[in-house]
Design an enzyme around this catalytic site. Structure first.
Site, PDB file in Angstrom:
ATOM      1  N   LYS A 132      -5.037 -10.094  -6.634  1.00  0.00           N
ATOM      2  CA  LYS A 132      -5.906 -10.265  -5.352  1.00  0.00           C
ATOM      3  C   LYS A 132      -7.116 -10.074  -6.202  1.00  0.00           C
ATOM      4  O   LYS A 132      -7.577  -8.052  -6.484  1.00  0.00           O
ATOM      5  CB  LYS A 132      -5.844 -10.678  -3.855  1.00  0.00           C
ATOM      6  CG  LYS A 132      -5.423  -8.869  -3.250  1.00  0.00           C
ATOM      7  CD  LYS A 132      -6.557  -9.624  -2.086  1.00  0.00           C
ATOM      8  CE  LYS A 132      -7.041  -7.934  -1.617  1.00  0.00           C
ATOM      9  NZ  LYS A 132      -7.205  -8.050  -0.051  1.00  0.00           N
TER      10      LYS A 132
ATOM     11  N   LYS B 121     -11.846  -4.964  -3.171  1.00  0.00           N
ATOM     12  CA  LYS B 121     -12.680  -3.893  -2.984  1.00  0.00           C
ATOM     13  C   LYS B 121     -12.536  -2.774  -3.136  1.00  0.00           C
ATOM     14  O   LYS B 121     -13.317  -1.745  -3.968  1.00  0.00           O
ATOM     15  CB  LYS B 121     -14.050  -4.479  -2.246  1.00  0.00           C
ATOM     16  CG  LYS B 121     -13.225  -4.056  -0.670  1.00  0.00           C
ATOM     17  CD  LYS B 121     -14.575  -4.136   0.163  1.00  0.00           C
ATOM     18  CE  LYS B 121     -14.280  -4.841   1.449  1.00  0.00           C
ATOM     19  NZ  LYS B 121     -13.041  -3.785   2.277  1.00  0.00           N
TER      20      LYS B 121
ATOM     21  N   LYS C  15       0.624  -1.325   0.267  1.00  0.00           N
ATOM     22  CA  LYS C  15      -0.143  -0.107  -0.054  1.00  0.00           C
ATOM     23  C   LYS C  15       0.629   1.059  -0.114  1.00  0.00           C
ATOM     24  O   LYS C  15       0.363   2.370  -0.036  1.00  0.00           O
ATOM     25  CB  LYS C  15      -0.886   0.361   0.982  1.00  0.00           C
ATOM     26  CG  LYS C  15      -2.043  -1.069   1.057  1.00  0.00           C
ATOM     27  CD  LYS C  15      -3.303  -0.771   1.609  1.00  0.00           C
ATOM     28  CE  LYS C  15      -4.603  -1.846   1.353  1.00  0.00           C
ATOM     29  NZ  LYS C  15      -5.422  -1.849   2.026  1.00  0.00           N
TER      30      LYS C  15
HETATM   31  P1  ATP Z   1      -9.333  -3.062   0.627  1.00  0.00           P
HETATM   32  O1  ATP Z   1      -9.858  -3.434  -1.030  1.00  0.00           O
HETATM   33  O2  ATP Z   1     -10.089  -1.961   0.794  1.00  0.00           O
HETATM   34  O3  ATP Z   1      -8.354  -3.608   1.030  1.00  0.00           O
HETATM   35  P2  ATP Z   1     -10.301  -5.411   0.864  1.00  0.00           P
HETATM   36  O4  ATP Z   1     -11.406  -6.464  -0.584  1.00  0.00           O
HETATM   37  O5  ATP Z   1      -9.010  -6.217   0.859  1.00  0.00           O
HETATM   38  O6  ATP Z   1     -10.425  -4.560   0.439  1.00  0.00           O
HETATM   39  P3  ATP Z   1     -10.626  -6.658   3.352  1.00  0.00           P
HETATM   40  O7  ATP Z   1     -11.607  -5.621   4.334  1.00  0.00           O
HETATM   41  O8  ATP Z   1      -8.822  -6.320   3.088  1.00  0.00           O
HETATM   42  O9  ATP Z   1     -11.288  -6.596   2.208  1.00  0.00           O
HETATM   43  O10 ATP Z   1     -10.527  -7.905   3.644  1.00  0.00           O
HETATM   44  C1  ATP Z   1     -12.369  -8.906   3.967  1.00  0.00           C
HETATM   45  C2  ATP Z   1     -11.839 -10.025   4.055  1.00  0.00           C
HETATM   46  O11 ATP Z   1     -12.036 -10.723   2.720  1.00  0.00           O
HETATM   47  C3  ATP Z   1     -10.810 -10.508   4.735  1.00  0.00           C
HETATM   48  O12 ATP Z   1     -10.960 -12.061   5.696  1.00  0.00           O
HETATM   49  C4  ATP Z   1     -10.138 -11.064   3.663  1.00  0.00           C
HETATM   50  O13 ATP Z   1      -9.181 -11.654   4.097  1.00  0.00           O
HETATM   51  C5  ATP Z   1     -10.752 -11.585   2.229  1.00  0.00           C
HETATM   52  N1  ATP Z   1     -10.658 -11.477   1.845  1.00  0.00           N
HETATM   53  C6  ATP Z   1     -10.237  -9.907   0.510  1.00  0.00           C
HETATM   54  N2  ATP Z   1     -10.181  -9.790  -0.340  1.00  0.00           N
HETATM   55  C7  ATP Z   1     -10.259 -11.705  -0.281  1.00  0.00           C
HETATM   56  C8  ATP Z   1      -9.669 -11.794  -2.192  1.00  0.00           C
HETATM   57  N3  ATP Z   1      -9.470 -11.690  -3.349  1.00  0.00           N
HETATM   58  N4  ATP Z   1     -10.381 -13.372  -2.378  1.00  0.00           N
HETATM   59  C9  ATP Z   1     -10.113 -13.968  -0.767  1.00  0.00           C
HETATM   60  N5  ATP Z   1     -10.764 -13.416   0.215  1.00  0.00           N
HETATM   61  C10 ATP Z   1     -10.275 -11.682  -0.165  1.00  0.00           C
END
Ligand code: ATP
Ligand code: LTN
Length: 333
Positions: free
Chosen positions: A197, A200, A114
Site C-alpha cells: 500500500k 506516507k 510493523k
Molecule cells: P503511515 O505510513 O504513517 O502508517 P498511512 O499512510 O498508512 O501512514 P494513516 O495515518 O495510517 O496513513 O491513515 C490515514 C487514513 O488514510 C486512514 O483512513 C487510512 O485508511 C487511509 N489510507 C492510508 N493509506 C492509504 C492507501 N494507500 N490507500 C487508501 N487509503 C489509505
C-alpha cells in the site's frame, strides 16, 4: 445537538499526506461533512507509538491541520482538533485496555507488519495498544460511522467488539460504530511496488505522491510508476501497477474501471500515464496553494484547533462520565 449521524476519523501526523490518504480518506470526508456531524482528529497520541523528534512533531501537527483545511475540510462544518488536546482519549483508552485481550491485539495485522523481524523485548507496548486507543477515539463520541481506508477495517472490528463487550459487562454506554469504506480508492498502492500500500512514511519518495507535490513532480512520478511489460490498460493478474493507476485516475475523475478501459482501448502506457498525471495534478492544484497560504496564518490555525477541541471535549466528557459511573468509580467531590 441535532439528530445527524456522527462521524469520526483520524490521520497520524507522520510523513506527508499522500494521495492514498487523500483518496482513501480525506476526499470522502469533505463530502461527508455536508451531511453528518463530523469530527476529524490529528492523532498525535498515535504518532508517539514510534519515537518522534518533538520539534518536528509539533511542526508537522500544524502542517497537517493546514493540509486538512487545504483539502477542503471546513471548520464551520466539522470539528478539527489535536487528539492530545482532549485528554479523555487517553483515559478511555485505559478503561478499554482493561477489557481487551492480549490475543486480540496480537492478531492485528498492522501490528504484525510493523513488528516483523523484531524481538519482543524491543517492541513498544504503545504499538501493541495502538488499536485500543483508536477504539477509544471512536467510542468517545458515540460515533455512527468511521470513514477509513480498507487497511483499518480490522482495527474497526476490534472497536466494535470492545464496545459490545463493555456494554455487555457494564451496561449500555457505547454506540457500536460501522465502517465506511469508499468503493474506489480504498487502497491506493505504492508507485514503486504495486503489491504494497502507498504509505506516507515510505522512505522512497517516488513511491508516493504527496498532496502538495507540484504538477511536474506528480507527472514525473506517475511516469516512473512501476507497471508491466504488457501494453493494455485493463485489470488482471500481474497488472497491479496498471490497476492502481486506473484506481487513481478513476477516483480523481469519477470514472469507473469499465469507462477507463474504453477510454484507453488501443492506447499505450505512455498516453495513459500522461492522462493520469494530468488528472492528479489538476485535482490537487488548489490544495498546494491553499496550504501555503494557511501555513502563514498560524493564528487562524490555532483558532480552528481550539474551537475543535473545546467542542470535542464537551462530547468526550459526557461519555467518559458515564463510563466512570458504570465502572464503579466514586464521583468527584
Ligand atoms: P503511515 O505510513 O504513517 O502508517 P498511512 O499512510 O498508512 O501512514 P494513516 O495515518 O495510517 O496513513 O491513515 C490515514 C487514513 O488514510 C486512514 O483512513 C487510512 O485508511 C487511509 N489510507 C492510508 N493509506 C492509504 C492507501 N494507500 N490507500 C487508501 N487509503 C489509505
Ligand atoms: N489508525 C488510523 C488512524 C486513526 C483513526 C482513528 C482512524 C486513529 N484513530 C479513529 C479512524 C478512527 C490509521 O493509522 N489510519
Amino acid at each position: 445537538m441535532d439528530d445527524k449521524k456522527i462521524i469520526f476519523s483520524g490521520v497520524q501526523p507522520s510523513g506527508v499526506l499522500t494521495i492514498g490518504n487523500y483518496l482513501g480518506a480525506v476526499k470522502n470526508w469533505v463530502e461527508l461533512q455536508e451531511e453528518y456531524n463530523c469530527l476529524f482528529s490529528i492523532v498525535d497520541l498515535h504518532a508517539i507509538t514510534v519515537q518522534q523528534e518533538p520539534a518536528k512533531l509539533r511542526q508537522r501537527c500544524m502542517e497537517f491541520l493546514a493540509l486538512y483545511l487545504a483539502c477542503g475540510l471546513d471548520p464551520e462544518k466539522c470539528l478539527l482538533f489535536f487528539q492530545s488536546h482532549v485528554p479523555q482519549h487517553a483515559e478511555l483508552s485505559w478503561a478499554l485496555t482493561c477489557t481487551t485481550y492480549m490475543g486480540e491485539l496480537s492478531r492485528m495485522t498492522q501490528f504484525k507488519d510493523k513488528t516483523r523481524n523484531k524481538q519482543d523485548a524491543n517492541i513498544g507496548a504503545g504499538l501493541f495498544n495502538y488499536p485500543v486507543l483508536m477504539a477509544a477515539d471512536i467510542l468517545l463520541y458515540q460515533t455512527d460511522l468511521v470513514p477509513v481506508g480498507v487497511d483499518q477495517k480490522q482495527h474497526l472490528e476490534l472497536a466494535r467488539n470492545l464496545a459490545e463487550r463493555f456494554n455487555r459487562i457494564y451496561g449500555d454506554v457505547f454506540k457500536v460504530p460501522e465502517p465506511y469504506i469508499p468503493k474506489m480508492g480504498a487502497k491506493i498502492m505504492s508507485l514503486a511496488d504495486p503489491t504494497k500500500k502507498m504509505s506516507k512514511s515510505d522512505e522512497n519518495v517516488n513511491s508516493y505522491i504527496s498532496v502538495i507535490d507540484d504538477a511536474d513532480t506528480i507527472i514525473r512520478k506517475i511516469k516512473r510508476a512501476v507497471t508491466d511489460s504488457d501494453n493494455r490498460i485493463i485489470r488482471g493478474e500481474g497488472k497491479e501497477g496498471i490497476e492502481n493507476l486506473m484506481t487513481i485516475y478513476g477516483s480523481m475523475t469519477g470514472r469507473s474501471y469499465e469507462e477507463i478501459e474504453q477510454e484507453f482501448e488501443g492506447k499505450g502506457y505512455g498516453e495513459f500515464k500522461a492522462a493520469v498525471g494530468e488528472a492528479v495534478a489538476e485535482g490537487l492544484k488548489d490544495v498546494r496553494e491553499k496550504y501555503n497560504y494557511l501555513l502563514q496564518n498560524k493564528d487562524y490555525l490555532k483558532e480552528v484547533a481550539k474551537n475543535g477541541s473545546d467542542n470535542a471535549y464537551k462530547m468526550a466528557a459526557r461519555t467518559l462520565r458515564k463510563v466512570h459511573r458504570k465502572l464503579g468509580f466514586v464521583d468527584r467531590f
